[in-house]
Enzyme design. Structure first.
Site, PDB file in Angstrom:
ATOM      1  N   SER A  27       0.865  -1.179   0.000  1.00 15.94           N
ATOM      2  CA  SER A  27       0.000   0.000   0.000  1.00 15.94           C
ATOM      3  C   SER A  27       0.895   1.220   0.000  1.00 15.94           C
ATOM      4  CB  SER A  27      -0.880   0.014   1.255  1.00 15.94           C
ATOM      5  OG  SER A  27      -1.558   1.249   1.404  1.00 15.94           O
ATOM      6  N   TYR A  82      -3.262  -0.332  10.352  1.00 21.26           N
ATOM      7  CA  TYR A  82      -3.092  -0.631   8.928  1.00 21.26           C
ATOM      8  C   TYR A  82      -1.693  -0.239   8.459  1.00 21.26           C
ATOM      9  CZ  TYR A  82      -4.080  -0.609   3.900  1.00 21.26           C
ATOM     10  OH  TYR A  82      -4.048  -0.845   2.550  1.00 21.26           O
TER      11      TYR A  82
END
Length: 270
Positions: free
Chosen positions: A162, A175
């Site tokens: 990501s 996250y």
């Protein structure tokens, strides 16, 4: 016990590759979003694809969308990647059905709740870590074992990173921590896989239009405290990048790549 079903088509023979010469991929988080787009793109490119995800109905929807004339069959295997037994059953099903494994797209993941650090509960932290990091490890370990043992030896693992593997968003501690850890997992897998022709790369994705990123379009908290919408890109653009990485010979590897919506606030974020 995890059950698996063949989505369509006849069985392929075991051995050095499948009867029709197609390569074999496992896609986790295949029930929606990027996983579904990648599964469809791999199938369209001639791969046999095993679809892994928690919801059997969602996997069936992915399999139905991948069922095209002349395309290899998809195999749907309901799987919770946080459970070692489910992961073992997934890769056993792939071996039983296809006889080998050429690609793992390690994609299953969750954002967790967008809350401030002092409001992040232990249970929410554990859910994100167990899914994004432990689940990725369990699947990579199982794929590594299969790729090392098979003949011809080798294969490829592509981890879904990501932009949060580089820089955080506000209220995304769990996250972001797992995506930074994914980079370490990718590098270690690359090193451990060298003797066995197992390549590992990471695709860092920014703002693909999926169910998980709906709030990007309506407005999401920025580093300066504003709430603002952000541009998104089609998940099919991510899928094309994965297919390219997967199609390279094992003598070549895309170690890290970034694909993102062109105008999203990443360069200069914060």
């Amino acid at each position: 016990m995890t059950q698996h079903t063949q989505a369509s088509g006849g069985p392929a023979r075991r051995g050095d590759g499948t009867a029709d010469g197609a390569r074999v991929a496992v896609v986790t988080g295949a029930g929606s979003g990027i996983g579904r787009a990648v599964a469809h793109a791999l199938t369209a490119a001639g791969w046999h694809v095993a679809l892994a995800g928690r919801r059997a109905d969602a996997l069936a929807g992915t399999a139905a969308g991948a069922d095209r004339p002349g395309s290899p069959a998809a195999l749907a295997v309901p799987t919770d990647v946080t459970r070692p037994g489910d992961v073992d059953a997934l890769f056993a099903a792939v071996h039983d059905r296809f006889g080998r494994l050429d690609l793992l797209f390690n994609n299953a993941g969750t954002f967790g709740p967008p809350v401030a650090l002092d409001a992040l509960s232990y249970d929410d932290w554990r859910t994100v870590v167990d899914t994004n990091l432990t689940g990725a490890f369990l699947c990579a370990q199982a794929a590594f074992r299969a790729m090392r043992a098979q003949d011809p030896q080798g294969g490829r693992i592509i981890n879904n990173g990501s932009l949060s593997a580089h820089v955080p968003r506000p209220q995304s501690l769990a996250y972001t921590a797992t995506k930074h850890a994914m980079t370490g997992l990718t590098k270690s897998l690359s090193l451990e896989g060298r003797p066995y022709r197992i390549a590992c790369g990471q695709l860092d994705i920014g703002n693909a239009a999926t169910e998980m990123t709906g709030r990007m379009r309506t407005g999401i908290l920025q580093a300066d405290g504003r709430t603002a919408p952000e541009p998104v890109m089609d998940a099919a653009d991510v899928a094309r990048t994965v297919v390219h990485m997967a199609s390279l010979p094992l003598e070549a590897n895309v170690q890290f790549a970034t694909v993102m919506a062109t105008n999203m606030p990443y360069i200069g974020r914060g």
